[in-house]
Design an enzyme around this catalytic site. Structure first.
Site, PDB file in Angstrom:
ATOM      1  N   HIS A 198      42.205  34.629  44.402  1.00 17.00           N
ATOM      2  CA  HIS A 198      43.054  33.495  44.786  1.00 17.00           C
ATOM      3  C   HIS A 198      43.752  33.859  46.094  1.00 17.00           C
ATOM      4  O   HIS A 198      44.622  34.729  46.106  1.00 17.00           O
ATOM      5  CB  HIS A 198      44.061  33.187  43.678  1.00 17.00           C
TER       6      HIS A 198
ATOM      7  N   HIS B  27      36.577  28.527  33.774  1.00 18.99           N
ATOM      8  CA  HIS B  27      37.760  29.175  33.201  1.00 18.99           C
ATOM      9  C   HIS B  27      37.845  28.622  31.780  1.00 18.99           C
ATOM     10  O   HIS B  27      38.192  27.460  31.596  1.00 18.99           O
ATOM     11  CB  HIS B  27      38.949  28.772  34.074  1.00 18.99           C
TER      12      HIS B  27
ATOM     13  N   HIS C 209      36.380  35.511  34.054  1.00 18.43           N
ATOM     14  CA  HIS C 209      37.340  36.400  33.373  1.00 18.43           C
ATOM     15  C   HIS C 209      37.262  36.424  31.843  1.00 18.43           C
ATOM     16  O   HIS C 209      38.208  36.029  31.163  1.00 18.43           O
ATOM     17  CB  HIS C 209      38.769  36.116  33.839  1.00 18.43           C
TER      18      HIS C 209
ATOM     19  N   ASP D 296      40.070  38.351  39.842  1.00 19.15           N
ATOM     20  CA  ASP D 296      41.035  37.277  39.558  1.00 19.15           C
ATOM     21  C   ASP D 296      42.383  37.603  40.213  1.00 19.15           C
ATOM     22  O   ASP D 296      43.452  37.325  39.639  1.00 19.15           O
ATOM     23  CB  ASP D 296      41.201  37.049  38.050  1.00 19.15           C
TER      24      ASP D 296
HETATM   25  O1  DOR Z   1      46.443  34.379  35.498  1.00 23.30           O
HETATM   26  C1  DOR Z   1      45.821  33.574  36.184  1.00 23.30           C
HETATM   27  N1  DOR Z   1      46.277  33.183  37.384  1.00 23.30           N
HETATM   28  N2  DOR Z   1      44.670  33.056  35.695  1.00 23.30           N
HETATM   29  C2  DOR Z   1      44.030  32.064  36.321  1.00 23.30           C
HETATM   30  O2  DOR Z   1      42.994  31.645  35.840  1.00 23.30           O
HETATM   31  C3  DOR Z   1      44.593  31.464  37.554  1.00 23.30           C
HETATM   32  C4  DOR Z   1      45.459  32.413  38.259  1.00 23.30           C
HETATM   33  C5  DOR Z   1      46.305  31.811  39.359  1.00 23.30           C
HETATM   34  O3  DOR Z   1      45.764  31.019  40.134  1.00 23.30           O
HETATM   35  O4  DOR Z   1      47.472  32.191  39.500  1.00 23.30           O
END
Ligand code: DOR
Length: 459
Positions: free
Chosen positions: A73, A189, A242, A328
């Site tokens: 991300h 997801h 994940h 992730d």
């Molecule tokens: O813990 C997470 N954070 N899992 C996800 O699937 C998305 C991610 C986020 O974008 O912060």
């Protein structure tokens, strides 16, 4: 994306070269010039190099293809206070990752060509190759498919609504059907909201002890099972993001045995940490909810689970049920974590601790080092299958994307040293063994750790 460019030759001398793509594992010298791997040989004498060449002694180190992360991300556009493409790429370089794939839960979401172009242009000068993942549904809202063909033409390498599932089974069926024809995977997801409407951590004795609403493993497994059935029905390309539970690993194992086209990833934290970390003792089983309990840095989706789940994920990675590691990497700003466990954001900043975390499974003897490297290189390249394989091999004539690391170097995680803006990790202050010494993209050194790297001689 890194532009190819001329650079002084570099000789990595006497490292253990582990290159699963070419079946190579042994001590070699490796010569890099003009952005490419020039030669790999038992002995490349430094005297034969051009003037100005740099020699990096690599004895005791591992030389591997650069790590590829198909799930990160990068938060841009929209959440630049959490991370930017530049800081995310710098974190990747520190973590040994040379290619990272940006998830589309941005604002605006990456659901059309203009946003793909924006991300691609912002990534043009950063120290990692950045590939873009497009949304499955418009605005990730789960109601209408995004224009997948437009996104593909703009260059996306996969589709995902990550952060949220593709909830509607009919839409998922349609998306998988298109993925078959477009040749690009749907990374889902898996989370059934109805089974965990307020859940903030894994359902179990720790959630009971802390009085926090739990997320049962079946919330993940029910959707994994649904998606496998839809993949079988459509012949589409399903990738499961994940995975974290023993039940999910078993479902994928059965699906693969039945010949269903499915791939899966696991994150470093799900290979080491358990829900007991929320008690505040950094996983110490003797700590029963001390003053550091409700550690919001352990809050992540999917949640940290039990020892048995960790063991199943490790075993699944070792035997190939799980195709690859993906970080992730989910950077968040301080206020998203310095709050109650209930209110905290889900996510861990992972890129800079991934190798050290993964190496515990190697040091424990549960995953061999060559297998771990495969799961960080050819594994993820194979999941996407669109031109990344050239970056996953140390083949003369291909771009010199590689990682040099000391598998035994012990170091203590210090978030103040992070290149990522996201300092949200439960591993802060924890000692890990296995550290990146240098990362190269297209022959350029994008990160080096002076404490590990002897600067070497100039020929
Ligand atoms: O813990 C997470 N954070 N899992 C996800 O699937 C998305 C991610 C986020 O974008 O912060």
């Amino acid at each position: 994306m890194i532009a190819d460019y001329q650079n002084a030759p570099i000789l990595l001398a006497g490292g253990r070269v582990i290159d699963p793509a070419n079946g190579r594992d042994g001590v070699f010298d490796l010569l890099i010039a003009n952005g490419e791997i020039k030669a790999i040989d038992r002995n490349i004498p430094a005297e034969t190099l051009a003037d100005g060449a740099r020699v990096i002694p690599a004895d005791g180190m591992v030389v591997s293809p650069g790590f590829i992360d198909i799930h990160a991300h990068l938060r841009e556009p929209g959440y630049e206070y959490k991370e930017t493409i530049a800081t995310g790429a710098a974190a990747a370089a520190r973590g040994g990752f040379t290619t990272i794939c940006a998830m589309p839960n941005t604002d605006p979401a990456i659901d059309n060509a203009a946003v793909v172009d924006y991300v691609t242009s912002r990534a043009a000068t950063v120290p990692a190759r950045v590939r873009v993942i497009g949304c499955v549904t418009k605005q990730r809202a789960g109601r209408e498919l995004a224009d997948m063909e437009e996104l593909l033409t703009a260059g996306v390498v996969a589709f995902s609504d990550d952060g949220d599932p593709v909830y509607d089974a009919g839409l998922m069926r349609l998306a998988l059907t298109y993925s078959r024809d477009l040749g690009v995977p749907i990374s889902n997801h898996c989370e059934d909201h109805e089974l965990c409407p307020c859940g903030v951590m894994a359902e179990g004795w720790v959630s009971s002890r802390l009085g926090l609403a739990g997320i049962p493993a079946v919330a993940e497994e029910a959707m994994v099972a649904r998606d496998i059935s839809l993949a079988e029905l459509t012949g589409g390309r399903l990738h499961l993001a994940h995975l974290s539970s023993a039940g999910s690993v078993a479902l994928v194992r059965q699906a693969k045995e039945r010949g269903i086209a499915v791939t899966a990833e696991v994150c470093p934290h799900h290979l080491l940490l358990t829900d007991a970390w929320a008690l505040g003792g950094k996983g110490d089983p003797n700590v029963a909810a001390g003053p550091m309990a409700y550690d919001t840095y352990t809050k992540v989706y999917p949640p940290l689970r039990t020892d048995a789940d960790v063991a199943a994920c490790v075993a699944g990675l070792a035997d190939g049920t799980i195709d690859c590691v993906a970080t992730d990497h989910a950077p968040h700003e301080l206020v998203s974590k310095e709050c109650t466990y209930h209110d905290a954001a889900f996510g861990i900043s992972v890129l800079e601790t991934a190798l050290g975390t993964l190496m515990s499974a190697v040091h424990n003897g549960n995953v061999s080092l060559p297998t771990m490297i495969e799961r960080l290189t050819t594994g993820p390249a194979g999941v996407l299958g669109n031109g990344l394989s050239q970056y996953a091999a140390l083949t003369p004539g291909t771009p010199a994307d590689l990682t040099l690391f000391d598998p035994n170097a012990a170091w203590t995680v210090d978030v103040n040293q992070f290149a990522s803006m996201g300092r949200n990790t439960p591993l802060n202050g924890v000692e890990l063994r296995g550290r990146v010494a240098a990362t190269m993209v297209a022959g350029r050194v994008v990160f080096e750790e002076p404490a590990l790297l002897n600067k070497g001689d100039v020929a």
